[in-house]
Design a protein around this motif. Structure first.
Motif, PDB file in Angstrom:
ATOM      1  N   MET A   1      42.503  48.953  48.585  1.00 32.52           N
ATOM      2  CA  MET A   1      43.159  49.035  47.288  1.00 32.52           C
ATOM      3  C   MET A   1      42.684  47.879  46.420  1.00 32.52           C
ATOM      4  SD  MET A   1      45.180  50.780  45.638  1.00 32.52           S
ATOM      5  CE  MET A   1      46.585  51.007  44.650  1.00 32.52           C
ATOM      6  N   PRO A   2      42.345  48.132  45.183  1.00 39.53           N
ATOM      7  CA  PRO A   2      41.880  47.056  44.314  1.00 39.53           C
ATOM      8  C   PRO A   2      42.926  45.968  44.138  1.00 39.53           C
ATOM      9  CG  PRO A   2      41.427  49.179  43.337  1.00 39.53           C
ATOM     10  CD  PRO A   2      42.286  49.420  44.539  1.00 39.53           C
ATOM     11  N   GLN A   3      42.445  44.773  44.084  1.00 36.51           N
ATOM     12  CA  GLN A   3      43.314  43.620  43.885  1.00 36.51           C
ATOM     13  C   GLN A   3      43.748  43.549  42.430  1.00 36.51           C
ATOM     14  OE1 GLN A   3      41.625  40.006  45.325  1.00 36.51           O
ATOM     15  NE2 GLN A   3      42.790  38.750  43.917  1.00 36.51           N
ATOM     16  N   THR A   4      45.008  43.257  42.179  1.00 32.63           N
ATOM     17  CA  THR A   4      45.499  43.173  40.805  1.00 32.63           C
ATOM     18  C   THR A   4      45.922  41.748  40.470  1.00 32.63           C
ATOM     19  OG1 THR A   4      47.687  43.858  41.555  1.00 32.63           O
ATOM     20  CG2 THR A   4      46.214  45.583  40.723  1.00 32.63           C
ATOM     21  N   ALA A   5      45.304  40.757  41.104  1.00 28.35           N
ATOM     22  CA  ALA A   5      45.607  39.356  40.809  1.00 28.35           C
ATOM     23  C   ALA A   5      45.177  39.034  39.387  1.00 28.35           C
ATOM     24  CB  ALA A   5      44.875  38.452  41.793  1.00 28.35           C
ATOM     25  N   SER A   6      45.590  37.892  38.917  1.00 26.48           N
ATOM     26  CA  SER A   6      45.231  37.514  37.547  1.00 26.48           C
ATOM     27  C   SER A   6      43.739  37.205  37.445  1.00 26.48           C
ATOM     28  CB  SER A   6      46.061  36.311  37.109  1.00 26.48           C
ATOM     29  OG  SER A   6      45.764  35.196  37.919  1.00 26.48           O
ATOM     30  N   PHE A   7      43.233  37.374  36.252  1.00 24.22           N
ATOM     31  CA  PHE A   7      41.828  37.105  35.968  1.00 24.22           C
ATOM     32  C   PHE A   7      41.792  36.168  34.773  1.00 24.22           C
ATOM     33  CE2 PHE A   7      38.146  38.191  33.272  1.00 24.22           C
ATOM     34  CZ  PHE A   7      37.124  37.870  34.150  1.00 24.22           C
ATOM     35  N   ASP A   8      41.121  35.037  34.943  1.00 22.91           N
ATOM     36  CA  ASP A   8      41.040  34.053  33.863  1.00 22.91           C
ATOM     37  C   ASP A   8      39.598  33.974  33.374  1.00 22.91           C
ATOM     38  OD1 ASP A   8      41.156  31.932  32.131  1.00 22.91           O
ATOM     39  OD2 ASP A   8      42.026  30.525  33.577  1.00 22.91           O
ATOM     40  N   PRO A   9      39.330  34.485  32.163  1.00 23.81           N
ATOM     41  CA  PRO A   9      37.958  34.468  31.637  1.00 23.81           C
ATOM     42  C   PRO A   9      37.355  33.068  31.551  1.00 23.81           C
ATOM     43  CG  PRO A   9      39.374  35.832  30.260  1.00 23.81           C
ATOM     44  CD  PRO A   9      40.263  35.127  31.247  1.00 23.81           C
ATOM     45  N   SER A  10      38.198  32.041  31.429  1.00 22.63           N
ATOM     46  CA  SER A  10      37.656  30.681  31.334  1.00 22.63           C
ATOM     47  C   SER A  10      37.005  30.224  32.641  1.00 22.63           C
ATOM     48  CB  SER A  10      38.749  29.694  30.905  1.00 22.63           C
ATOM     49  OG  SER A  10      39.734  29.573  31.903  1.00 22.63           O
ATOM     50  N   ASP A  11      37.260  30.948  33.731  1.00 24.75           N
ATOM     51  CA  ASP A  11      36.584  30.646  35.001  1.00 24.75           C
ATOM     52  C   ASP A  11      35.117  31.075  34.977  1.00 24.75           C
ATOM     53  OD1 ASP A  11      38.935  29.641  36.060  1.00 24.75           O
ATOM     54  OD2 ASP A  11      39.461  31.501  37.081  1.00 24.75           O
ATOM     55  N   TRP A  12      34.737  31.857  33.955  1.00 25.89           N
ATOM     56  CA  TRP A  12      33.390  32.400  33.849  1.00 25.89           C
ATOM     57  C   TRP A  12      32.788  32.035  32.493  1.00 25.89           C
ATOM     58  CZ3 TRP A  12      31.740  34.442  38.339  1.00 25.89           C
ATOM     59  CH2 TRP A  12      32.704  34.852  39.255  1.00 25.89           C
TER      60      TRP A  12
END
Length: 107
Positions: A1-12
């Motif tokens: 199942m796909p992970q739905t954790a947070s994604f922070d664009p500033s990490d990239w």
């Protein structure tokens, strides 16, 4: 199942686009490239369900896939597995993530 954790664009830093990669019923790679803001808002992207019924040659395999392919060409949500998020080789401003359809496909 796909992970739905947070994604922070500033990490990239420097990333502008994300490829949402999926595999269809015949294991043919498919996908869509979206801008970073759209990816961040949905943790994935939307893609037409019509894609499932089209072969590599552009034919429609109605006799094989007809009973399972939606006929209304509605969009489906592709949810990214954030554990698979990686920089795209040779494309320094892009990431790639493996996605899975999320929610029901309505016929």
């Amino acid at each position: 199942m796909p992970q739905t954790a947070s994604f922070d664009p500033s990490d990239w830093p420097g990333v502008q686009r994300v490829e949402c990669a999926i595999s269809d019923f015949g294991a043919i790679p498919r996908g869509k490239i979206v801008d970073l803001a759209s990816f961040s808002a949905q943790l994935g992207c939307r893609l037409s369900s019509a894609l499932w019924g089209v072969t590599l040659s552009g034919d429609v395999a109605a006799d094989v896939l007809g009973p399972i392919v939606p006929t209304d060409f509605s969009d489906m949500l592709l949810r990214a597995d954030l554990n698979t998020l990686r920089p795209r080789a040779g494309r320094p401003h892009e990431l790639s993530a493996i996605c899975e359809p999320h929610g029901p496909l309505v016929r």
